[in-house]
Design a protein around this motif. Structure first.
Motif, PDB file in Angstrom:
ATOM      1  N   HIS A 350     -36.651 -26.941  13.252  1.00  0.00           N
ATOM      2  CA  HIS A 350     -35.489 -26.163  12.800  1.00  0.00           C
ATOM      3  C   HIS A 350     -34.860 -25.533  14.034  1.00  0.00           C
ATOM      4  N   THR A 351     -33.704 -26.034  14.458  1.00  0.00           N
ATOM      5  CA  THR A 351     -33.109 -25.629  15.727  1.00  0.00           C
ATOM      6  C   THR A 351     -31.612 -25.414  15.566  1.00  0.00           C
ATOM      7  N   MET A 352     -31.106 -24.414  16.287  1.00  0.00           N
ATOM      8  CA  MET A 352     -29.678 -24.092  16.256  1.00  0.00           C
ATOM      9  C   MET A 352     -29.130 -24.011  17.673  1.00  0.00           C
ATOM     10  N   ALA A 353     -27.969 -24.613  17.889  1.00  0.00           N
ATOM     11  CA  ALA A 353     -27.267 -24.528  19.170  1.00  0.00           C
ATOM     12  C   ALA A 353     -25.932 -23.833  18.971  1.00  0.00           C
ATOM     13  N   LEU A 354     -25.618 -22.905  19.859  1.00  0.00           N
ATOM     14  CA  LEU A 354     -24.326 -22.218  19.888  1.00  0.00           C
ATOM     15  C   LEU A 354     -23.667 -22.462  21.237  1.00  0.00           C
ATOM     16  N   HIS A 355     -22.369 -22.755  21.229  1.00  0.00           N
ATOM     17  CA  HIS A 355     -21.650 -22.897  22.490  1.00  0.00           C
ATOM     18  C   HIS A 355     -20.272 -22.264  22.369  1.00  0.00           C
ATOM     19  N   THR A 356     -19.881 -21.510  23.409  1.00  0.00           N
ATOM     20  CA  THR A 356     -18.530 -20.968  23.506  1.00  0.00           C
ATOM     21  C   THR A 356     -17.872 -21.526  24.763  1.00  0.00           C
TER      22      THR A 356
END
Length: 378
Positions: A350-356
């Motif tokens: 269960h993995t989450m990636a955030l990018h701005t």
């Protein structure tokens, strides 16, 4: 499972924190969700989309650590080797002692090397808008980076404290090249990128200034006020010396990032980074002994870094105070125009990636997203 709360975090990042565009990608077992807010291009208004190539910043440190640990598993070195074992004399200047600093120290940011990102040699090139415009295409050589790594005195004895030092990872990159006779980029490709099938990921060439399509535009407001002296910036006062808010962001898409090298110069996608972090967290790439070494962590307290974390080898653990109930493992990085954070459960499922497409703004964006996704139980 709905992702309304995550979407609300993305919308707030744009509306309240001034992020041009943000994406989140979540993989939970065999299900994937992708969300976005804001724009990929301020001029055209084009939206962000899946599969964009982005700069991963200091997330590249985990690639360096993984490559080094693979070399250990192959019997070619030990992470308890001293720097002098492979690079005699390189650290024996300005109060450092390469016979006492080990590869483990380098990869855990506990070598005693100073916070290289604050070196005047770096700050004077990029600290102001005018300086950035003049130097954005400068190429940094390995020798340049090794010289900067020891250009200021030690901040502690080896192993005594955490201090986030790009220089330590530059020394680690030089050791990888010395041990293998190959380039750092080739070794990361051999030991990490190809085995994991990361088809959208590569270490940038020294002269590379563009991104494969698709990619967003990258924007920065990470500059000092006019007249500020970069030599006087410290981990304590840097925020007060930044330029006034409200100025238009600068497009920094065309930018030579060779100064990151083995401390962070990897281009990837959120999908690839989810696969990478899942493998690092869950242990599907490294042998058991090296996996344990990667996740043997030290406190980051007092190190002027991300709160609520412990640091392993190029990776971090986020404690339950932030997550709402479970320890998470991850990587993160920020530089002019790009911020990425990828966290997931220790089993890698269960993995989450955030990018701005701008640099780090506030920990609130990441922490709110983490609580929304992982605080409800996994």
């Amino acid at each position: 499972m709905t992702y309304t709360e995550i979407q609300q975090v993305l919308d707030r990042a744009v509306d309240e924190h001034g992020v041009p565009g943000i994406v989140a990608e979540i993989r939970h077992a065999d299900k994937t969700w992708f969300g976005t807010a804001g724009v990929a291009d301020i001029t055209t208004g084009g939206k962000r989309r899946p599969g964009e190539h982005v700069h991963t910043g200091s997330s590249g440190k985990a690639f360096t650590a993984a490559a080094m640990l693979q070399l250990e598993a192959e019997g070619r070195l030990s992470i308890d080797d001293t720097v002098d074992t492979w690079l005699p004399g390189v650290l024996n200047v300005n109060g450092y002692d390469g016979s006492k600093i080990t590869i483990r120290h380098l990869l855990s940011n506990s070598s005693g090397l100073f916070v290289t990102g604050l070196a005047p040699e770096v700050s004077y090139r990029y600290a102001t808008r005018a300086g950035f415009a003049r130097h954005r295409l400068d190429v940094w050589t390995k020798d340049d980076l090794l010289n900067i790594a020891v250009s200021q005195p030690p901040v502690s004895e080896p192993g005594a404290a955490f201090a986030y030092s790009n220089g330590g990872f530059h020394v680690a990159g030089a050791i990888i090249e010395e041990v293998t006779g190959n380039s750092y980029a080739d070794e990361v490709d051999r030991t990490v990128i190809k085995p994991l099938g990361l088809t959208g990921t590569h270490v940038r060439r020294p002269d590379e200034t563009d991104y494969p399509d698709p990619h967003p535009r990258f924007y920065s407001v990470l500059f000092l006020k006019d007249g500020a002296d970069p030599a006087k910036v410290t981990p304590e006062n840097w925020q007060s010396m930044m330029e006034d808010p409200g100025l238009d962001p600068m497009d920094v898409t065309v930018f030579n990032t060779s100064g990151g090298w083995s401390a962070g110069d990897v281009v990837s996608t959120t999908g690839d980074m989810i696969r990478f972090v899942g493998a690092m967290a869950g242990g599907s790439l490294l042998p058991p002994e090296q996996h344990r070494e990667m996740w043997t962590t030290i406190s980051t307290e007092g190190g002027h870094w991300m709160p609520h974390t412990r640091y392993g080898l190029g990776v971090f653990e986020l404690d339950r105070q932030v997550t709402g109930g479970t320890t998470l493992r991850g990587v993160g990085g920020s530089l002019w125009g790009s911020y990425l954070c990828v966290v997931g459960t220790p089993d890698g499922e269960h993995t989450m990636a955030l990018h701005t497409n701008t640099e780090w703004k506030t920990w609130d964006i990441m922490f709110e997203a983490v609580k929304a996704e992982f605080g409800k139980g996994v």
